[in-house]
Design a protein around this motif. Structure first.
Motif, PDB file in Angstrom:
ATOM      1  N   TYR A  92      49.616  39.938  31.507  1.00 56.95           N
ATOM      2  CA  TYR A  92      48.530  40.711  32.104  1.00 56.95           C
ATOM      3  C   TYR A  92      47.653  41.345  31.029  1.00 56.95           C
ATOM      4  O   TYR A  92      46.420  41.358  31.144  1.00 56.95           O
TER       5      TYR A  92
ATOM      6  N   SER B  62      40.745  38.156  40.620  1.00 62.60           N
ATOM      7  CA  SER B  62      42.128  37.736  40.774  1.00 62.60           C
ATOM      8  C   SER B  62      42.519  37.694  42.249  1.00 62.60           C
ATOM      9  O   SER B  62      43.200  36.763  42.711  1.00 62.60           O
TER      10      SER B  62
ATOM     11  N   LEU C 117      47.768  40.504  39.268  1.00 57.86           N
ATOM     12  CA  LEU C 117      47.837  39.192  38.628  1.00 57.86           C
ATOM     13  C   LEU C 117      49.186  38.536  38.895  1.00 57.86           C
ATOM     14  O   LEU C 117      49.293  37.308  38.955  1.00 57.86           O
TER      15      LEU C 117
ATOM     16  N   THR D 252      48.766  36.709  42.057  1.00 58.10           N
ATOM     17  CA  THR D 252      47.943  35.516  41.850  1.00 58.10           C
ATOM     18  C   THR D 252      48.766  34.381  41.268  1.00 58.10           C
ATOM     19  O   THR D 252      48.711  33.240  41.764  1.00 58.10           O
TER      20      THR D 252
END
Length: 617
Positions: free
Chosen positions: A68, A93, A139, A142
């Motif tokens: 990240y 994202s 993230l 994602t």
């Protein structure tokens, strides 16, 4: 005709339109809520950590896994330092996550499954919240959604090129968050339920993914040791670690519990129908997603006192499974019922922000950004800031370091040592729960509190002192005039005005004994050439914490009289004089001003005023 959505394949135009509409809804929700929350210390750490060198970002001793932070390092260098720009990373994202969830639903069952799962995720206040946090949670979702899509594609056709993409997506998932190990375990379960003969090929893919992460294996071991250490039998979890099960449901429902309950019941009915009527592969999808999205939070709840994992922030990785399962159930319903429940999902788009169990209230963190924005809008040149002693701690200092660089006036906010109170205007910032009475009493000797602003637990108060120090100008026997402030238009030279504009004037006073009578003040704009009074403001004093009756004034205190006057539209261009008269309303007789040279006067000239007008006289 069967109502099973798999029996009808939508046209390419319908697929493109539906996908674009869902992504548009996701973008609107994410962008509208970006920047709503003042960041926590751990979020500001993201900016601090990515503000150094790239080698520092990759250092496993500072933050692991670094995925990240690597992404945010690149994003910061691309779009800048501002916190709203950082939120746009979460927006981007989040839109990718919605798209990946759509593909998970499509590969699992049908286009309707994908659309409904993606729309449910996009309208989720819970998911939106964590997508926009400046931490790895967004993230993480994602990359997990991407890896799940790649897993399904590889199972559908286990070609080598898909295997490589599958392995790389798993590597990326673990590179961002170690909770990706849970998702790999879910993949293993799904593989065992669908095509266990691919077990060895799948194991090679996972091994490939882990080998790419070898540099991070030691810190991963440290995490395991830390996890086992703090979650030993001697550790007692309290607070949000052992929250009731309802907190997780309310995070999903945004506390619109009944509305979300109808959606869940509808999806449950669809899953039952699907289980009874559909293929073994579809049943495997139900089991896989149910373990991911339902069994895992329940297991975290049951073991919450031992493991401390029942926290919405930790369980955000289950949202992919939850909404994929929800979409699967809704898509299996008859068309009209499916559309009705999709309409209820639209209602959830308008659900307001709700506090989550790990971040209970806005007031539980210092809203540093809001304070600095307020200061940037209200501070004047030469103003200074005084911080309460308990606000010099590291979390607050780090917040201030970041937000001051964005929202403060050029050059930052001047600070004041607690022992130096000589500045005229002092902004005092304190935690309202921990007032410092001694410091306030010290400031009140020469300053008065003009205004205050609350932001969460913080309160910022402006203390201001008169422009003239003692002894001032004596008025009558006991009143002392301490000076005047004329508030000019900030876009022009001081004390130049247009006709029809309004001028603000602040008069400062003190007394050495309470006056016997209640006096009034007459503030006047006088034409220098003719002595004519052009405009005036008469009446008792009216200001911040100032009694209207001068007989109630106390020695040792400062008082401020705030007045405004409007320049008449028909006055001519020229120079004028601002004058002051103090009188008793009973007979109108003025008090005498005793000037520095010992002379006295009924009328005190304060400052010249210039007026611009088309009327040149």
């Amino acid at each position: 005709m069967s109502h099973n959505p798999i029996s009808h394949r939508p046209s390419p135009q319908t697929r493109a339109f539906a996908g674009a509409l869902i992504l548009l809804a996701a973008a609107l929700i994410l962008i509208s809520r970006a920047g709503d929350l003042s960041m926590w210390f751990s979020e500001v750490f993201t900016f601090f950590h990515t503000g150094g060198t790239f080698e520092q970002v990759l250092d496993p001793d500072l933050a692991f896994p670094p995925g990240y932070y690597v992404a945010m390092y690149g994003w910061r260098h691309l779009v800048g330092w501002h916190d709203f720009a950082a939120s746009m990373f979460g927006v981007l994202s989040g839109m990718f996550t919605v798209a990946f969830v759509l593909r998970i639903g499509r590969e699992t069952h049908s286009w309707w499954t994908g659309w409904l799962a993606a729309f449910a995720f996009a309208t989720s206040s819970y998911a939106t919240y964590f997508m926009l946090e400046n931490r790895a949670s967004g993230l993480q979702m994602t990359t997990m959604a991407l890896a799940a899509w790649m897993h399904l594609r590889w199972l559908k056709r286990p070609a080598w090129n898909r295997a490589v993409m599958y392995g790389l997506s798993c590597t990326l998932m673990l590179f961002v968050h170690y909770f990706g190990a849970f998702v790999i375990a879910f993949f293993a379960l799904h593989l065992a339920l669908t095509n266990w003969r691919l077990w060895w090929r799948w194991l090679l893919i996972v091994t490939f993914a882990v080998l790419l992460l070898l540099p991070l294996i030691p810190p991963a071991g440290d995490i395991v040791n830390l996890f086992l250490g703090i979650r030993s039998g001697d550790h007692q979890f309290t607070g949000y670690f052992v929250a009731p099960l309802s907190t997780f449901y309310q995070a999903l429902s945004a506390r619109w519990d009944a509305l979300f309950g109808v959606i869940v019941l509808g999806a449950a009915g669809g899953l039952v129908w699907l289980w009874r009527r559909d293929s073994r592969a579809k049943r495997a999808a139900v089991v896989w997603l149910a373990v991911w999205g339902v069994a895992t939070p329940l297991a975290a709840y049951v073991t919450r006192e031992q493991l401390g994992l029942f926290v919405t922030r930790y369980l955000s990785f289950t949202l992919i499974g939850i909404y994929a399962l929800l979409g699967l159930g809704l898509a299996a319903l008859p068309r009209r019922l499916r559309l009705l429940l999709a309409g209820l999902l639209v209602a959830l788009m308008f659900a307001p922000w709700q506090p989550f169990d790990h971040r209970p209230n806005y007031n539980d963190t210092y809203p540093t950004r809001d304070v600095i924005v307020y200061l940037g809008a209200h501070m004047q040149p030469d103003d200074v800031l005084l911080l309460a002693s308990d606000l010099h701690t590291l979390p607050y200092a780090l917040d201030w370091w970041y937000y001051e660089s964005i929202y403060a006036p050029p050059g930052g906010v001047p600070r004041l040592a607690s022992g130096d109170l000589s500045a005229r205007r002092i902004w005092y910032l304190e935690d309202r729960r921990k007032p410092d009475a001694a410091l306030k009493d010290l400031m009140r000797q020469d300053h008065i509190a003009i205004t205050s602003h609350d932001a969460g637990n913080l309160q910022i108060t402006l203390y201001e002192s008169p422009p003239d120090s003692d002894p001032g100008i004596r008025v009558g026997e006991h009143i002392v005039f301490r000076g005047v402030d004329v508030i000019p238009n900030p876009y022009r030279a001081p004390y130049w005005y247009h006709v029809a504009e309004e001028m603000e004037v602040r008069l400062w006073w003190s007394v050495d004994a309470p006056p016997e009578l209640d006096y009034s003040m007459s503030l006047r704009i006088v034409d220098k050439s003719t002595g004519e009074i052009i405009a005036q403001s008469d009446g008792p004093p009216a200001g911040a914490l100032t009694p209207h009756a001068t007989s109630a004034w106390e020695p040792g205190r400062i008082y401020r009289d705030d007045r405004s006057m409007k320049f008449p539209f028909d006055m001519h261009m020229g120079n004028y004089d601002l004058q002051l008269v103090v009188y008793w309303w009973g007979d109108g007789a003025p008090l005498r001003f005793t000037l520095e040279d010992g002379t006295t006067t009924d009328v005190l000239s304060l400052t010249p005023i210039s007026v611009l007008s088309f009327n040149t006289g």
